[in-house]
Design a protein around this motif. Structure first.
Motif, mmCIF file in Angstrom:
data_model
loop_
_atom_site.group_PDB
_atom_site.id
_atom_site.type_symbol
_atom_site.label_atom_id
_atom_site.label_comp_id
_atom_site.label_asym_id
_atom_site.label_seq_id
_atom_site.Cartn_x
_atom_site.Cartn_y
_atom_site.Cartn_z
ATOM 1 N N GLY A 127 0.846 -1.185 0.000
ATOM 2 C CA GLY A 127 0.000 0.000 0.000
ATOM 3 C C GLY A 127 0.882 1.235 0.000
ATOM 4 N N SER A 128 0.702 2.119 -0.971
ATOM 5 C CA SER A 128 1.554 3.293 -1.119
ATOM 6 C C SER A 128 0.764 4.576 -0.939
ATOM 7 N N HIS A 129 1.494 5.644 -0.592
ATOM 8 C CA HIS A 129 0.871 6.926 -0.268
ATOM 9 C C HIS A 129 1.705 8.072 -0.817
ATOM 10 N N LEU A 130 1.029 9.153 -1.167
ATOM 11 C CA LEU A 130 1.670 10.397 -1.574
ATOM 12 C C LEU A 130 1.419 11.445 -0.493
ATOM 13 N N VAL A 131 2.413 12.309 -0.265
ATOM 14 C CA VAL A 131 2.297 13.394 0.703
ATOM 15 C C VAL A 131 2.467 14.720 -0.027
ATOM 16 N N VAL B 228 0.315 17.878 7.002
ATOM 17 C CA VAL B 228 0.385 17.649 5.561
ATOM 18 C C VAL B 228 -0.903 16.969 5.116
ATOM 19 N N THR B 229 -1.024 16.714 3.820
ATOM 20 C CA THR B 229 -2.175 15.992 3.288
ATOM 21 C C THR B 229 -1.679 14.722 2.615
ATOM 22 N N VAL B 230 -2.316 13.613 2.940
ATOM 23 C CA VAL B 230 -1.904 12.290 2.464
ATOM 24 C C VAL B 230 -2.941 11.768 1.481
ATOM 25 N N ILE B 231 -2.466 11.157 0.405
ATOM 26 C CA ILE B 231 -3.325 10.515 -0.592
ATOM 27 C C ILE B 231 -2.963 9.038 -0.614
ATOM 28 N N GLY B 232 -3.935 8.177 -0.382
ATOM 29 C CA GLY B 232 -3.661 6.742 -0.375
ATOM 30 C C GLY B 232 -4.968 5.965 -0.521
ATOM 31 N N THR B 233 -4.893 4.691 -0.616
ATOM 32 C CA THR B 233 -3.720 3.873 -0.717
ATOM 33 C C THR B 233 -3.926 2.908 -1.867
ATOM 34 N N LEU C 12 -10.936 15.845 -6.566
ATOM 35 C CA LEU C 12 -10.625 17.211 -6.155
ATOM 36 C C LEU C 12 -10.041 17.963 -7.348
ATOM 37 N N PRO C 13 -10.824 18.176 -8.400
ATOM 38 C CA PRO C 13 -10.270 18.693 -9.656
ATOM 39 C C PRO C 13 -9.720 20.107 -9.545
ATOM 40 N N HIS C 14 -10.153 20.847 -8.553
ATOM 41 C CA HIS C 14 -9.716 22.230 -8.404
ATOM 42 C C HIS C 14 -8.203 22.338 -8.220
ATOM 43 N N TYR C 15 -7.583 21.328 -7.581
ATOM 44 C CA TYR C 15 -6.174 21.447 -7.196
ATOM 45 C C TYR C 15 -5.195 21.078 -8.311
ATOM 46 N N ARG C 16 -5.606 20.294 -9.272
ATOM 47 C CA ARG C 16 -4.766 19.952 -10.424
ATOM 48 C C ARG C 16 -3.356 19.514 -9.995
ATOM 49 N N LEU C 17 -3.308 18.475 -9.210
ATOM 50 C CA LEU C 17 -2.033 18.015 -8.658
ATOM 51 C C LEU C 17 -1.157 17.370 -9.724
ATOM 52 N N THR C 18 0.144 17.582 -9.596
ATOM 53 C CA THR C 18 1.136 16.936 -10.441
ATOM 54 C C THR C 18 2.193 16.303 -9.551
ATOM 55 N N ARG C 19 3.103 15.579 -10.165
ATOM 56 C CA ARG C 19 4.196 14.989 -9.394
ATOM 57 C C ARG C 19 5.023 16.052 -8.668
ATOM 58 N N GLY C 20 5.079 17.245 -9.244
ATOM 59 C CA GLY C 20 5.860 18.303 -8.630
ATOM 60 C C GLY C 20 5.309 18.784 -7.306
ATOM 61 N N ASP C 21 4.058 18.458 -6.992
ATOM 62 C CA ASP C 21 3.465 18.852 -5.714
ATOM 63 C C ASP C 21 3.812 17.885 -4.580
ATOM 64 N N VAL C 22 4.301 16.715 -4.908
ATOM 65 C CA VAL C 22 4.547 15.675 -3.908
ATOM 66 C C VAL C 22 5.873 15.954 -3.198
ATOM 67 N N ILE C 23 5.850 15.997 -1.852
ATOM 68 C CA ILE C 23 7.084 16.230 -1.102
ATOM 69 C C ILE C 23 7.687 14.943 -0.559
ATOM 70 N N SER C 24 6.876 13.894 -0.418
ATOM 71 C CA SER C 24 7.409 12.607 0.023
ATOM 72 C C SER C 24 6.397 11.519 -0.286
ATOM 73 N N THR C 25 6.821 10.286 -0.091
ATOM 74 C CA THR C 25 5.956 9.123 -0.291
ATOM 75 C C THR C 25 6.288 8.104 0.793
ATOM 76 N N TRP C 26 5.411 7.155 0.982
ATOM 77 C CA TRP C 26 5.795 5.964 1.740
ATOM 78 C C TRP C 26 4.986 4.785 1.249
ATOM 79 N N SER C 27 5.579 3.608 1.398
ATOM 80 C CA SER C 27 4.933 2.353 1.006
ATOM 81 C C SER C 27 5.135 1.330 2.111
ATOM 82 N N GLY C 28 4.072 0.646 2.457
ATOM 83 C CA GLY C 28 4.148 -0.415 3.453
ATOM 84 C C GLY C 28 3.659 -1.726 2.870
#
Length: 550
Positions: A256-260, A291-296, A327-343
């Motif tokens: 299970g992986s997550h974006l921060v 922070v805000t986490v997106i998963g998983t 959440l289409p308003h935010y238009r996230l890209t890889r450049g917005d991600v500051i860290s990740t984790w996977s367990g």
């Protein structure tokens, strides 16, 4: 002495390993292999009952699944839909217990589940499920918000065909800190817990397991540990010790992986749970530690378990697609991600090859020639699992009696100890929850000039110093990825704060310039490879036209 604060640091660790290697240690009643939440729960309950218990962890405490979960202390809402009411009731009961016993470490987290026209589940059906959920918890904790009410509560939700959203309650934690606090409770009751000691093989007395040959990974020293009962609580690694006894593999490791992303980039005030537009799996976006986490995700993990799990390109795109759909308003890209984790989740395989998300998440216990192995289960139910393991261990420990009415997991701290400090309520709440019975010692050791946040996070410099001094930090990644979560919360793994971290490590751990340089390099390598943001996608160059014949 049990009940008193005592040194639990690298110097203590070295002395304890030397004592074990000399053979001067006792025959243990129980040796627990595995320092995640399951092992910690068994350790805590065993120490409470007066057993001579030793816990050994091959890496750092909570290194595996228990520092890289989704941070949810939830009641298993999904299991109602699967008809597993027993597991849901068990989970809800334990969630409520943890909320009562460990505020500041386990806290309520409201969820919103948006409903859309012609999408499953409809609001009426979800409401029925939540009624059952709330009845089990003994608390009415859900309501429906019409679409018109969401403009202020969640203005960033996808609006097309939106009917409204159901609000319900669960809980959130810092999983690695939960493990540490459970371990500290067991230590106060007389247990011994050591990290970076790996079980290499079982020892036998005839056909029965009677101990372990283990290796101190910091020195390379081998030692034999004798025990009346060995408990294999290694989670995703459980098949290794069982395989030595000729047992077939039963674990299906699932990643299970997550974006921060920074909290200001996606400022959600509660968790948003929804179905992925591609495969309809549950996905969530939630606030955690500022922070805000997106998963998983939920994928078969086929990589070497001894290497840190790492998010894949496919998982990164999958999670970004989910967030941008809902959440289409935010238009996230890889450049917005500051860290990740996977367990890696230690799920018991059904052997049927079903979709990973459809495998059961309950735990199982096996008795293999006197070695008890336990795997599966949930973060929330660690106390229940620990008691069940000890019930099975009673067959080998004839004097063991488990009380019918279990005592609290945690010793309640007195928050008045923090009176007189110029602290916001959130910091008092945080310190009380994270340090629990160690709060008096933490308060006595506080240096007021370190009552400041690290790099704008919710972590305080005083927490970092306390961890370095008292929480068996052996390597820098122990300190920055598990005792504190700086590596997940700050860009670059907190590289901008490392000069001040170095000063603390020099004073508390005795690290000289050479040791610091090695630790810093190793930490940054780990962070970049396994916790850093995904690399930006590079478009392939346009193909060049082939030259014609001369």
């Amino acid at each position: 002495m049990a009940g008193e604060h005592a040194a639990w640091n690298e110097r203590w660790r070295h002395a304890e390993c030397q004592r074990l290697a000399s053979g001067a240690g006792p025959v243990w009643d129980l040796v627990v292999v595995g320092g995640g939440i399951t092992g910690a729960g068994i350790f805590r309950e065993a120490a409470r009952l007066g057993l001579r218990v030793l816990l050994l962890e091959q890496r750092d405490f909570a290194w595996g699944t228990s520092s890289r979960s989704s941070k949810m202390v939830h009641g298993g809402l999904r299991y109602i839909a699967e008809g597993d009411f027993r597991l849901t009731q068990e989970s809800v009961t334990e969630r409520q217990r943890l909320l009562r016993e460990a505020p500041g470490l386990v806290d309520p987290l409201p969820f919103l589940y948006p409903h859309y026209r012609k999408a499953f589940p409809p609001p009426w059906l979800f409401s029925i499920v939540l009624m059952i959920y709330d009845v089990m918890a003994g608390k009415w904790n859900h309501r429906f918000h019409r679409a018109s009410e969401l403009f202020l509560r969640a203005p960033w939700l996808r609006r097309e065909n939106l009917l409204g959203a159901m609000q319900f309650g669960d809980a959130v934690t810092d999983d690695a800190r939960l493990v540490l606090r459970v371990l500290r409770e067991g230590i106060r009751d007389g247990g011994t817990a050591i990290n970076y000691v790996a079980a290499r093989r079982t020892l036998r007395d005839g056909a029965r397991v009677s101990g372990l040959e283990v290796e101190d990974l910091e020195t390379g020293d081998s030692m034999e540990i004798r025990a009346r009962v060995v408990v294999n609580a290694t989670g995703a690694w459980a098949d290794r010790l069982r395989g030595e006894l000729g047992r077939d593999p039963v674990i299906r490791p699932l990643r299970g992986s997550h974006l921060v992303v920074p909290g200001w980039r996606v400022p959600v005030g509660q968790a948003i749970s929804f179905r992925h537009p591609e495969d309809k799996r549950p996905v969530f976006v939630f606030p955690w530690e500022g922070v805000t986490v997106i998963g998983t995700t939920d994928l078969d993990h086929r990589d070497d378990l001894d290497l840190e799990a790492t998010i894949s390109e496919v998982e990164t795109d999958y999670l970004l697609a989910a967030a941008n759909h809902q959440l289409p308003h935010y238009r996230l890209t890889r450049g917005d991600v500051i860290s990740t984790w996977s367990g890696v989740r230690p799920v018991i395989s059904s052997g049927s090859g079903v979709d990973p998300s459809k495998e059961k998440r309950d735990h199982s216990i096996w008795d293999d020639a006197g070695m008890l192995s336990v795997s599966g289960g949930k973060l929330t139910t660690f106390r229940v699992i620990g008691r069940e393991v000890l019930e099975r261990a009673a067959a080998y420990l004839p004097n063991l009696r488990l009380p019918d009415d279990p005592a609290p997991v945690f010793t309640p701290p007195d928050p008045r100890l923090l009176d007189g400090l110029s602290l916001p309520w959130g910091a008092r709440h945080r310190f009380t929850g994270r340090f629990g019975a160690d709060l008096p010692a933490f308060r006595a050791a506080l240096e007021t000039d370190e009552l400041k946040p690290v790099g704008g996070t919710r972590t305080w410099w005083s927490e970092l110093r306390w961890a370095a001094r008292n929480e068996l930090v052996v390597h820098l990644d122990d300190l920055l990825l598990r005792r504190t979560r700086i590596g997940m919360l700050l860009p670059g793994g907190g590289a901008a704060e490392l000069d001040r971290v170095r000063a603390i490590c020099s004073e508390e751990l005795g690290w000289d310039r050479k040791r610091w340089s090695l630790e810093r390099e190793a930490y940054l390598d780990i962070w970049k490879a396994h916790y850093g943001p995904p690399a930006p996608k590079v478009r392939p160059p346009h193909p060049q036209p082939e030259e014609g014949p001369a």
